[in-house]
Design a protein around this motif. Structure first.
Motif, PDB file in Angstrom:
ATOM      1  N   ARG A 236     -12.315   4.760   0.208  1.00 45.49           N
ATOM      2  CA  ARG A 236     -12.319   4.356  -0.874  1.00 45.49           C
ATOM      3  C   ARG A 236     -11.737   4.402  -2.086  1.00 45.49           C
ATOM      4  O   ARG A 236     -11.047   3.390  -2.639  1.00 45.49           O
ATOM      5  CB  ARG A 236     -13.478   5.708  -2.223  1.00 45.49           C
ATOM      6  CG  ARG A 236     -13.954   5.255  -3.324  1.00 45.49           C
ATOM      7  CD  ARG A 236     -14.504   5.767  -4.355  1.00 45.49           C
ATOM      8  NE  ARG A 236     -14.856   5.855  -5.172  1.00 45.49           N
ATOM      9  CZ  ARG A 236     -15.453   5.444  -5.950  1.00 45.49           C
ATOM     10  NH1 ARG A 236     -17.006   5.088  -5.058  1.00 45.49           N
ATOM     11  NH2 ARG A 236     -15.819   4.844  -7.256  1.00 45.49           N
ATOM     12  N   VAL A 237     -10.426   5.213  -1.572  1.00 44.92           N
ATOM     13  CA  VAL A 237      -8.850   4.733  -2.262  1.00 44.92           C
ATOM     14  C   VAL A 237      -8.354   3.013  -2.112  1.00 44.92           C
ATOM     15  O   VAL A 237      -7.915   2.809  -3.127  1.00 44.92           O
ATOM     16  CB  VAL A 237      -8.055   5.657  -1.970  1.00 44.92           C
ATOM     17  CG1 VAL A 237      -6.750   5.671  -2.271  1.00 44.92           C
ATOM     18  CG2 VAL A 237      -8.743   7.341  -2.217  1.00 44.92           C
ATOM     19  N   TYR A 238      -8.903   2.896  -0.798  1.00 43.37           N
ATOM     20  CA  TYR A 238      -7.997   1.776  -0.429  1.00 43.37           C
ATOM     21  C   TYR A 238      -9.301   0.139  -0.742  1.00 43.37           C
ATOM     22  O   TYR A 238      -8.332  -0.190  -1.037  1.00 43.37           O
ATOM     23  CB  TYR A 238      -7.723   1.948   1.184  1.00 43.37           C
ATOM     24  CG  TYR A 238      -6.554   2.637   2.026  1.00 43.37           C
ATOM     25  CD1 TYR A 238      -5.346   1.921   1.159  1.00 43.37           C
ATOM     26  CD2 TYR A 238      -6.449   3.676   2.575  1.00 43.37           C
ATOM     27  CE1 TYR A 238      -4.252   2.736   1.128  1.00 43.37           C
ATOM     28  CE2 TYR A 238      -5.595   4.762   2.473  1.00 43.37           C
ATOM     29  CZ  TYR A 238      -5.092   4.229   2.445  1.00 43.37           C
ATOM     30  OH  TYR A 238      -3.630   4.792   2.277  1.00 43.37           O
ATOM     31  N   LEU A 239     -10.012   1.058  -0.617  1.00 45.54           N
ATOM     32  CA  LEU A 239     -11.109  -0.330  -0.879  1.00 45.54           C
ATOM     33  C   LEU A 239     -10.592  -0.635  -2.607  1.00 45.54           C
ATOM     34  O   LEU A 239     -10.786  -2.142  -3.082  1.00 45.54           O
ATOM     35  CB  LEU A 239     -12.293  -0.648   0.034  1.00 45.54           C
ATOM     36  CG  LEU A 239     -12.313  -0.292   1.184  1.00 45.54           C
ATOM     37  CD1 LEU A 239     -13.488  -0.266   1.982  1.00 45.54           C
ATOM     38  CD2 LEU A 239     -11.285  -1.528   1.667  1.00 45.54           C
ATOM     39  N   ARG A 240     -11.630   0.007  -3.183  1.00 46.64           N
ATOM     40  CA  ARG A 240     -11.597   0.129  -4.520  1.00 46.64           C
ATOM     41  C   ARG A 240     -10.710   0.408  -4.832  1.00 46.64           C
ATOM     42  O   ARG A 240     -10.504  -0.210  -6.555  1.00 46.64           O
ATOM     43  CB  ARG A 240     -12.898   1.361  -5.155  1.00 46.64           C
ATOM     44  CG  ARG A 240     -14.080   1.692  -4.897  1.00 46.64           C
ATOM     45  CD  ARG A 240     -14.656  -0.185  -5.041  1.00 46.64           C
ATOM     46  NE  ARG A 240     -15.039   0.378  -6.824  1.00 46.64           N
ATOM     47  CZ  ARG A 240     -15.966   1.263  -7.647  1.00 46.64           C
ATOM     48  NH1 ARG A 240     -17.290   1.387  -6.588  1.00 46.64           N
ATOM     49  NH2 ARG A 240     -16.259   1.276  -8.765  1.00 46.64           N
ATOM     50  N   HIS A 241     -10.041   0.503  -4.746  1.00 44.17           N
ATOM     51  CA  HIS A 241      -8.522   1.201  -6.250  1.00 44.17           C
ATOM     52  C   HIS A 241      -7.155   0.139  -5.672  1.00 44.17           C
ATOM     53  O   HIS A 241      -7.250  -0.673  -6.129  1.00 44.17           O
ATOM     54  CB  HIS A 241      -8.164   2.481  -6.111  1.00 44.17           C
ATOM     55  CG  HIS A 241      -8.899   2.883  -7.280  1.00 44.17           C
ATOM     56  ND1 HIS A 241      -9.580   3.302  -8.409  1.00 44.17           N
ATOM     57  CD2 HIS A 241     -10.032   3.805  -6.298  1.00 44.17           C
ATOM     58  CE1 HIS A 241     -10.512   3.991  -8.389  1.00 44.17           C
ATOM     59  NE2 HIS A 241     -11.343   4.414  -7.393  1.00 44.17           N
TER      60      HIS A 241
ATOM     61  N   ALA B 128       1.028  -0.861   0.331  1.00 47.22           N
ATOM     62  CA  ALA B 128       0.341  -0.289  -0.046  1.00 47.22           C
ATOM     63  C   ALA B 128       0.602   1.290   0.124  1.00 47.22           C
ATOM     64  O   ALA B 128       0.728   2.253  -0.657  1.00 47.22           O
ATOM     65  CB  ALA B 128      -0.898  -0.035   1.152  1.00 47.22           C
ATOM     66  N   LEU B 129       2.158   0.672   1.031  1.00 47.31           N
ATOM     67  CA  LEU B 129       3.035   2.167   0.488  1.00 47.31           C
ATOM     68  C   LEU B 129       3.121   2.605  -0.701  1.00 47.31           C
ATOM     69  O   LEU B 129       3.451   3.419  -1.102  1.00 47.31           O
ATOM     70  CB  LEU B 129       4.089   2.172   1.726  1.00 47.31           C
ATOM     71  CG  LEU B 129       4.088   2.197   3.050  1.00 47.31           C
ATOM     72  CD1 LEU B 129       5.558   1.747   3.777  1.00 47.31           C
ATOM     73  CD2 LEU B 129       3.832   3.742   3.501  1.00 47.31           C
ATOM     74  N   SER B 130       3.991   1.750  -1.115  1.00 41.87           N
ATOM     75  CA  SER B 130       4.140   1.891  -2.823  1.00 41.87           C
ATOM     76  C   SER B 130       3.656   2.250  -3.780  1.00 41.87           C
ATOM     77  O   SER B 130       3.646   3.179  -4.504  1.00 41.87           O
ATOM     78  CB  SER B 130       4.867   0.786  -3.728  1.00 41.87           C
ATOM     79  OG  SER B 130       4.350  -0.443  -3.377  1.00 41.87           O
ATOM     80  N   ALA B 131       1.658   1.690  -3.519  1.00 42.61           N
ATOM     81  CA  ALA B 131       1.035   1.873  -4.769  1.00 42.61           C
ATOM     82  C   ALA B 131       0.309   3.129  -4.159  1.00 42.61           C
ATOM     83  O   ALA B 131      -0.020   3.920  -5.301  1.00 42.61           O
ATOM     84  CB  ALA B 131      -0.305   0.974  -3.846  1.00 42.61           C
ATOM     85  N   SER B 132       0.024   3.663  -2.816  1.00 43.88           N
ATOM     86  CA  SER B 132      -0.059   5.107  -2.587  1.00 43.88           C
ATOM     87  C   SER B 132       0.230   6.373  -3.322  1.00 43.88           C
ATOM     88  O   SER B 132      -0.212   7.661  -3.183  1.00 43.88           O
ATOM     89  CB  SER B 132      -0.672   5.483  -1.681  1.00 43.88           C
ATOM     90  OG  SER B 132       0.893   5.292  -0.672  1.00 43.88           O
TER      91      SER B 132
ATOM     92  N   PRO C 231      -7.880  -4.191  -5.464  1.00 40.52           N
ATOM     93  CA  PRO C 231      -7.661  -4.765  -5.520  1.00 40.52           C
ATOM     94  C   PRO C 231      -5.971  -4.832  -6.260  1.00 40.52           C
ATOM     95  O   PRO C 231      -5.691  -6.649  -6.925  1.00 40.52           O
ATOM     96  CB  PRO C 231      -8.134  -3.854  -7.245  1.00 40.52           C
ATOM     97  CG  PRO C 231      -9.303  -3.452  -6.552  1.00 40.52           C
ATOM     98  CD  PRO C 231      -8.787  -3.399  -4.835  1.00 40.52           C
ATOM     99  N   ASN C 232      -5.051  -4.523  -6.172  1.00 42.46           N
ATOM    100  CA  ASN C 232      -3.804  -4.313  -6.503  1.00 42.46           C
ATOM    101  C   ASN C 232      -3.330  -5.070  -5.582  1.00 42.46           C
ATOM    102  O   ASN C 232      -2.547  -6.005  -6.191  1.00 42.46           O
ATOM    103  CB  ASN C 232      -3.424  -2.729  -6.891  1.00 42.46           C
ATOM    104  CG  ASN C 232      -3.516  -2.402  -8.502  1.00 42.46           C
ATOM    105  OD1 ASN C 232      -3.258  -2.984  -9.392  1.00 42.46           O
ATOM    106  ND2 ASN C 232      -4.910  -1.400  -8.100  1.00 42.46           N
TER     107      ASN C 232
END
Lengths: 309, 293
Positions: free
Chosen positions: B197-202, B176-180, B205-206
């Protein structure tokens, strides 16, 4: 490694110990009146009052926590209600048997697992490699207690070759050690194989060969030392697994060690002994993890400077 | 670029089936079988698992002398049908492992996201909790909790749910640190999406493939911990039954009735083997970066 980094690591280890003691304190308080929990219902009011006063249960909660912590720092974990003996003494007298078991198991685990893994890596994709890897998957899918029970059934009951419980003679050690070593030897075989495969194709190996070093010498002088670094990092996990394995194995073979004591104490709700073992195990693990962390920094020069995170 | 990759690399289940080595295929078939047994336990078990018949104790399985068709796997020390008990034990062991794995995944993922989102103090606190978990072998932690509290099915499932949370937290926090900081997360945040929404929807999935891989590896371990605790008599309590329970109570009859111990042991072994093989394979297929860990 720089002293600040070491200091931070030690500080984190200390915080973990504080957290460990807090955890024990919290579950002890959540589970009911500690005096009744620790002494049982059949004791006199005076004994309860005495216990409450000694552990500071008549004072505010933060003071209680401090005195709980203070007592533990001084090795006072309370009294086992079996014979009313000092919990720490009860635990420590069982320690040698468990350490013997773990020591022997470690010799077998490393002695079998690591060479098997190295051999498999040097003969990758051959029949030997596949056989070793197949065996490792099978053996770490076998829970300890199943290995132990099957050994008892075959070697103890059917062929009557080995004693099935107790720890009096050298023969008594054989089955518990096999039981504890099976899964971990497999893990070390797999781990040392993948660690070796990683370094066998590293550029420095090509360099070593290019400068004319024989393959065998290159493996000994360059591949093995480098592959040993990741193996050190699993040391902490290994000690944790050994403690869990000993707990189960000792109960299968009626081995008079700490694992058997822990399970018996949980069954009898002898909480002073349980909390003593939990804290001792936790402190052992914290020290092991710290040493592994420091050893890693010492073995791998790349992590010596700066933050290792 | 992302879209291009999706159309080119997206594999269908048929693709996965064709690249499955035979051992994985057999594992998958066993898992489907064992799940079916667990779900249909009431229908397929010939007897109730609590049904005792004291006149028909310790009867051997059908392939041995004195075996009878009415008790394929024989009976135990109380005359209970071993086959039926195995079937219901599979149901309970799988149910506990499934629930435990799910709780652990949700707990670990949530804490991992929290650490990545709030950083600073919260991150430090969660990292300290991870250190703490690493300092206490799970079996010891579980024994401590079960010693201080009255053992109940609910408590036991919750304890099993704690197992392995720190691995999810560590993996998810890192990802999550690298994805955000990547383009898509920044973009939806700028568009005004809430953190949830950012965490759950985007982001979820990654990181899902890493979580799923960890769940398949966690599941057999949870089965082993549950059966071990039940074997010690500190897990699932009678009259409920688990595979570990059966081995634990059957060990007094090794000399006279080995089947009570051996048959559930075989089920534990094959099930845990099947999940380990499948988990390893899934890890290699779904997430090559995790290989060798």
């Amino acid at each position: 490694m720089n002293p600040v980094v070491i200091a931070i690591k030690i500080l984190r280890a200390l915080i973990t110990v504080v957290l460990l003691v807090t955890f024990v304190f919290v579950i002890l308080r959540l589970s009911g009146d500690p005096a009744v929990q620790m002494l049982g219902l059949e004791v006199s009011q005076e004994a309860l009052d005495e216990f409450r006063h000694r552990w500071g249960l008549d004072r505010p909660i933060w003071e209680q926590f401090l005195s709980f912590f203070w007592n533990i720092l001084h090795g006072d974990f309370g009294q086992s209600f079996i014979g009313g003996r000092d919990a720490l003494a009860v635990v420590l007298e069982r320690l040698p048997k468990t350490l013997q078991l773990m020591g022997l198991t470690t010799i077998f685990t490393f002695g079998l697992g690591i060479p098997a893994g190295i051999y498999a890596s040097l003969h990758r994709n051959t029949f030997a490699d596949r056989t070793i890897m197949g065996l490792t998957v099978a053996s770490f899918s076998l829970p300890n207690f199943v290995v132990g029970i099957i050994l008892i059934m075959v070697l103890g009951v059917t062929f009557r070759l080995l004693p099935t419980s107790g720890s009096e003679t050298a023969l008594h050690y054989i089955m518990p050690v096999i039981t504890m070593a099976t899964a971990d030897a497999a893990i070390f075989a797999r781990f040392s194989r993948s660690a070796m495969l990683e370094v066998l194709h590293a550029p420095f190996m090509r360099t070593a060969r290019a400068k004319g070093l024989m393959w065998g010498a290159a493996v000994r002088r360059h591949a093995l030392p480098n592959a040993s670094i990741p193996i050190v990092t699993v040391g902490g996990i290994y000690v944790g697994r050994q403690i869990a394995a000993a707990t189960i194995t000792e109960n299968v073979f009626a081995w008079p060690g700490i694992g058997k004591l822990l399970v018996n104490s949980v069954q009898l709700r002898d909480l002073a002994v349980v909390q003593c073992i939990v804290i001792l195990v936790g402190v052992t693990m914290v020290i092991t993890n710290l040493l592994v962390d420091l050893a890693y920094g010492w073995l791998d020069p790349r992590t010596r400077t700066g933050d290792s995170k | 670029m992302n879209e291009h990759r999706n159309t080119a690399d997206r594999k269908t289940w048929r693709d996965y089936l064709t690249v499955m080595p035979p051992s994985i295929l057999i594992s998958a078939i066993w898992i489907v079988f064992i799940v079916a047994v667990a779900v249909l336990a009431d229908v397929i078990a010939p007897y109730d698992y609590k049904h005792m018949d004291l006149l028909d104790r310790l009867r051997p399985p059908i392939w041995m002398e004195n075996g009878v068709w009415s008790h394929l796997f024989g009976t135990d020390d109380l005359g209970r049908d071993v086959l039926s008990r195995i079937i219901f034990s599979i149901r309970i062991s799988l149910f506990v492992a499934l629930l435990g794995t799910f709780i652990g995944a949700v707990l670990g993922t949530t804490l991992g996201f929290a650490a990545a989102h709030f950083r600073g103090r919260v991150d430090d606190l969660i990292m300290i909790l991870i250190d703490f978990q690493a300092a206490l072998p799970f079996l010891i932690l579980a024994l401590a909790v079960l010693a201080f509290f009255e053992n109940s099915f609910l408590l036991f499932v919750l304890v099993m749910g704690i197992y392995g949370w720190e691995r999810y937290a560590r993996i998810v926090r890192g990802l999550a640190l690298s994805a955000s900081s990547t383009g898509y997360a920044v973009a939806v945040r700028v568009l005004g999406a809430s953190p949830a929404r950012v965490y759950l929807r985007h982001i979820l999935p990654n990181v899902a493939s890493a979580i799923i891989v960890n769940m398949t590896l966690n599941f057999p371990e949870t089965i082993l911990v549950e059966t071990s605790l039940s074997f010690l008599g500190l897990g699932i309590q009678p009259p409920l039954t688990s595979l570990g329970n059966m081995v634990g109570f059957g060990r007094d009859y090794l000399l006279t009735a080995w089947w009570i111990v051996v048959l559930p042991s075989i089920v534990i072994f094959i099930t845990s083997l099947a999940f380990s093989l499948l988990g390893d394979w899934l890890r290699d297929v779904l997430d090559p970066t995790l290989r060798g860990n």
